[in-house]
Write an enzyme that holds these catalytic residues in place. Structure first.
Site, mmCIF file in Angstrom:
data_model
loop_
_atom_site.group_PDB
_atom_site.id
_atom_site.type_symbol
_atom_site.label_atom_id
_atom_site.label_comp_id
_atom_site.label_asym_id
_atom_site.label_seq_id
_atom_site.Cartn_x
_atom_site.Cartn_y
_atom_site.Cartn_z
ATOM 1 N N TYR A 61 23.323 3.637 39.486
ATOM 2 C CA TYR A 61 22.625 5.081 40.759
ATOM 3 C C TYR A 61 24.392 4.921 42.472
ATOM 4 O O TYR A 61 25.367 3.660 41.484
ATOM 5 C CB TYR A 61 22.056 2.981 41.875
ATOM 6 C CG TYR A 61 21.489 3.945 42.605
ATOM 7 C CD1 TYR A 61 20.180 4.898 42.307
ATOM 8 C CD2 TYR A 61 22.037 3.866 43.942
ATOM 9 C CE1 TYR A 61 19.407 4.874 43.446
ATOM 10 C CE2 TYR A 61 21.017 4.310 45.243
ATOM 11 C CZ TYR A 61 19.719 5.163 44.777
ATOM 12 O OH TYR A 61 19.144 5.170 45.546
ATOM 13 N N ASN A 154 10.287 1.806 50.746
ATOM 14 C CA ASN A 154 10.504 2.396 50.271
ATOM 15 C C ASN A 154 8.807 3.151 51.527
ATOM 16 O O ASN A 154 8.059 4.791 51.680
ATOM 17 C CB ASN A 154 8.470 1.587 49.331
ATOM 18 C CG ASN A 154 9.799 1.348 47.811
ATOM 19 O OD1 ASN A 154 9.374 2.581 47.576
ATOM 20 N ND2 ASN A 154 8.826 0.649 47.320
ATOM 21 N N SER A 181 2.659 3.656 42.667
ATOM 22 C CA SER A 181 3.849 2.458 42.970
ATOM 23 C C SER A 181 4.385 2.387 43.924
ATOM 24 O O SER A 181 3.000 2.779 45.264
ATOM 25 C CB SER A 181 5.645 3.544 42.869
ATOM 26 O OG SER A 181 4.746 4.288 43.886
ATOM 27 N N VAL A 183 5.378 2.957 46.390
ATOM 28 C CA VAL A 183 6.467 4.489 47.169
ATOM 29 C C VAL A 183 5.093 4.724 47.837
ATOM 30 O O VAL A 183 3.936 5.297 49.217
ATOM 31 C CB VAL A 183 6.849 5.327 46.998
ATOM 32 C CG1 VAL A 183 6.747 6.857 47.516
ATOM 33 C CG2 VAL A 183 8.399 5.009 46.810
ATOM 34 N N TYR A 259 12.052 12.706 43.990
ATOM 35 C CA TYR A 259 12.541 11.364 44.828
ATOM 36 C C TYR A 259 12.850 10.073 43.580
ATOM 37 O O TYR A 259 13.517 8.945 44.030
ATOM 38 C CB TYR A 259 11.675 10.666 46.325
ATOM 39 C CG TYR A 259 9.933 10.255 45.625
ATOM 40 C CD1 TYR A 259 9.204 10.278 45.179
ATOM 41 C CD2 TYR A 259 10.101 8.729 45.856
ATOM 42 C CE1 TYR A 259 8.194 10.683 44.840
ATOM 43 C CE2 TYR A 259 8.923 8.080 45.055
ATOM 44 C CZ TYR A 259 7.923 9.130 45.078
ATOM 45 O OH TYR A 259 6.364 8.781 44.453
ATOM 46 N N MET A 262 11.062 7.590 37.255
ATOM 47 C CA MET A 262 10.739 7.035 36.439
ATOM 48 C C MET A 262 10.819 6.815 34.492
ATOM 49 O O MET A 262 10.864 5.967 33.747
ATOM 50 C CB MET A 262 9.460 6.106 37.003
ATOM 51 C CG MET A 262 9.574 5.459 38.198
ATOM 52 S SD MET A 262 10.302 4.217 38.410
ATOM 53 C CE MET A 262 10.079 2.921 37.133
HETATM 54 N N1 LIG Z 1 14.526 8.483 46.497
HETATM 55 C C1 LIG Z 1 14.411 7.318 47.826
HETATM 56 O O1 LIG Z 1 14.569 7.744 48.724
HETATM 57 C C2 LIG Z 1 13.380 6.408 46.949
HETATM 58 C C3 LIG Z 1 12.846 5.151 47.485
HETATM 59 C C4 LIG Z 1 12.049 5.101 47.517
HETATM 60 C C5 LIG Z 1 12.109 4.206 46.290
HETATM 61 N N2 LIG Z 1 12.742 6.098 44.793
HETATM 62 C C6 LIG Z 1 11.999 5.435 43.520
HETATM 63 O O2 LIG Z 1 11.017 5.686 43.449
HETATM 64 C C7 LIG Z 1 10.575 5.764 42.137
HETATM 65 C C8 LIG Z 1 9.201 4.508 42.434
HETATM 66 O O3 LIG Z 1 10.014 3.043 42.783
HETATM 67 P P1 LIG Z 1 8.640 1.904 43.793
HETATM 68 O O4 LIG Z 1 8.988 0.621 44.854
HETATM 69 O O5 LIG Z 1 7.529 2.255 44.474
HETATM 70 O O6 LIG Z 1 8.557 1.319 42.543
HETATM 71 P P2 LIG Z 1 7.017 0.294 41.454
HETATM 72 O O7 LIG Z 1 6.675 0.315 42.623
HETATM 73 O O8 LIG Z 1 8.009 -0.612 40.715
HETATM 74 O O9 LIG Z 1 6.586 1.447 41.028
HETATM 75 C C9 LIG Z 1 6.873 2.466 39.556
HETATM 76 C C10 LIG Z 1 6.360 3.533 39.414
HETATM 77 O O10 LIG Z 1 6.982 4.334 38.206
HETATM 78 C C11 LIG Z 1 5.516 4.342 37.103
HETATM 79 N N3 LIG Z 1 6.539 4.849 36.396
HETATM 80 C C12 LIG Z 1 7.061 3.358 35.031
HETATM 81 N N4 LIG Z 1 7.864 4.131 34.413
HETATM 82 C C13 LIG Z 1 6.593 4.978 33.690
HETATM 83 C C14 LIG Z 1 7.012 5.778 32.686
HETATM 84 N N5 LIG Z 1 8.033 5.957 31.938
HETATM 85 N N6 LIG Z 1 6.566 7.035 32.724
HETATM 86 C C15 LIG Z 1 5.758 7.213 34.226
HETATM 87 N N7 LIG Z 1 5.787 6.375 35.590
HETATM 88 C C16 LIG Z 1 6.403 5.667 35.416
HETATM 89 C C17 LIG Z 1 4.852 3.228 36.960
HETATM 90 O O11 LIG Z 1 3.582 3.168 36.264
HETATM 91 P P3 LIG Z 1 2.930 2.016 35.886
HETATM 92 O O12 LIG Z 1 3.256 0.851 36.867
HETATM 93 O O13 LIG Z 1 1.502 2.800 35.422
HETATM 94 O O14 LIG Z 1 4.442 2.063 34.883
HETATM 95 C C18 LIG Z 1 4.940 3.033 38.799
HETATM 96 O O15 LIG Z 1 3.867 4.000 39.446
HETATM 97 C C19 LIG Z 1 11.620 5.167 41.635
HETATM 98 O O16 LIG Z 1 12.298 5.694 40.769
HETATM 99 C C20 LIG Z 1 12.478 4.847 42.964
HETATM 100 O O17 LIG Z 1 13.992 4.589 42.501
HETATM 101 C C21 LIG Z 1 13.258 6.616 46.081
#
Ligand SMILES: NC(=O)c1ccc[n+]([C@@H]2O[C@H](COP(=O)([O-])OP(=O)(O)OC[C@H]3O[C@@H](n4cnc5c(N)ncnc54)[C@H](OP(=O)(O)O)[C@@H]3O)[C@@H](O)[C@H]2O)c1
Length: 361
Positions: A61, A154, A181, A183, A259, A262
């Protein structure tokens, strides 16, 4: 060597990047000295484990915490072996205020302004400018500890992606993946149909498993549901081939905002979407937004989110709290933290719950 009576603080640390199940460990360290001028001592209340925290430990990261020389006295952290405390987000309480601190008092609830502050810890000494008070809305209305602990990453990401790319009007449609997720929906589900119900209860109109995105009948069902409306905004945290299928649902001149990745797969989009449909693809990173906007804008955004929380338009994420008891040895605490990271990484048994760490101290 310190007497264990003084080792009342704890932190999840790593000294090299790699597999979190191998490189993180919990160490105890002595009481914090009184705060330096213009700084405060804080006690962390709850600190979430976000996917990016794991990526920081893995070293994949583009952000790194500062090395903590102050922990050298308790083991890791020597010049040869720099030591980092994990964790970017968290809710803390001000315990002691240093000389010359104006806007903070003991008992104030704060969240971190400085990224990668090392929130997986019992407490820290931080500059007064490195934290910001959690807003209170109205006289008594306040947000929950879980909402406070998860309000910096988020919710603002979701808010900004919905507001900064396309001017949405009532009746407009958006499409997103990773909808369960934190977010997206902050949701818990033991099976697809209950996930679907829960997401619908949160405002989703149509919920599809990712694998069905390119299925013809699913696509015509979406057309039916939207009345063939022009979908102009797509939010993507999955990447990989299914995102191309999601882009296929968009109308002309739409915006895809990515963003996350995953799936750990690259984003491969059909060139035709750009040439014939005028697609615009963006990346969004909340930390960049924080860097590019001043503290006043940040406070405005926090107030906006807090208002949505107290009016229950924005709910706390489904979550579980991992308590690390004071009586657990550092080795036991290390096992607990590694176990939960393994579960978070594999998704097994988590049912979409956000995990928050709480150290008893
Ligand atoms: N750019 C930014 O500023 C920013 C800010 C916040 C978050 N994010 C990113 O957003 C993403 C989600 O964050 P979060 O905190 O909401 O995480 P989270 O609550 O842990 O949710 C993770 C999500 O990803 C899905 N997922 C996991 N592995 C996967 C795969 N191989 N194929 C498809 N879907 C998959 C999960 O679905 P299942 O439960 O069905 O596995 C779940 O919907 C992360 O990549 C995080 O780094 C980015």
């Amino acid at each position: 060597m310190f007497s264990t009576n003084f080792l009342t603080n704890r932190a999840v640390v790593f000294t090299s990047n790699g597999d979190p199940m191998k490189v993180v460990r919990v160490v105890s360290f002595p009481n914090l000295p009184p705060p330096r001028p213009k700084s405060v001592n804080i006690r962390y209340i709850l600190s979430p484990i976000n996917p990016s925290d794991i990526n920081v430990i893995e070293g994949v990261y583009p952000a790194k915490p500062e090395a903590r020389a102050d922990l050298a006295q308790v083991g890791p952290g020597s010049a040869e072996e720099p030591c980092f405390i994990a964790g970017n987000e968290g809710l803390a309480e001000v315990q002691e205020v240093g000389e010359g601190v104006g806007g903070l008092a003991s008992g104030d609830r704060v969240v971190m302004v400085k990224p990668q502050s090392g929130t997986w810890s019992t407490g820290a000494n931080v500059g007064e400018q490195d934290v910001i008070k959690v807003p209170k809305i109205g006289r008594a209305a306040t947000i929950s500890e879980v909402q406070g602990a998860t309000m910096s990453v988020n919710p603002p990401t979701a808010y900004n992606m919905l507001n900064n790319f396309v001017e949405l009007r009532p009746g407009d449609w958006i499409v997103q993946n990773g909808a369960n997720s934190a977010v997206s929906a902050q949701s818990l589900w033991p099976g697809f149909s209950s996930l679907e119900n829960e997401l619908k209860e949160l405002g989703a109109t149509h919920v599809l498993p990712l694998e069905l995105l390119s299925d013809r009948s699913a696509r015509s069902r979406i057309k039916e549901v939207t009345g063939g409306a022009n979908i102009r905004l797509a939010l993507n945290c999955v990447s990989g081939p299914t995102t191309a299928a999601m882009v296929g649902l968009l109308g002309p001149d739409a915006h895809l905002v990515s963003y996350g990745a995953m799936s750990k797969r690259p984003l491969l989009l059909p060139t035709s979407a750009f040439i014939f449909k005028g697609l615009t693809a963006h990346g969004f990173m909340q930390n960049r937004w924080y860097r590019e906007n001043d503290l006043e804008k940040r406070e405005e955004l926090m107030n906006e989110l807090a208002k949505l929380m107290v009016t229950r338009k924005l709910r706390e994420p489904r979550h579980m709290i991992l308590d690390i008891p004071r009586t657990a040895s550092d080795d036991d605490a290390t096992s607990k933290v590694r176990d939960i990271i393994e579960k978070v990484t594999s998704g097994k048994g988590m049912f979409g719950r956000k995990v928050l760490l709480r150290f008893e101290n």
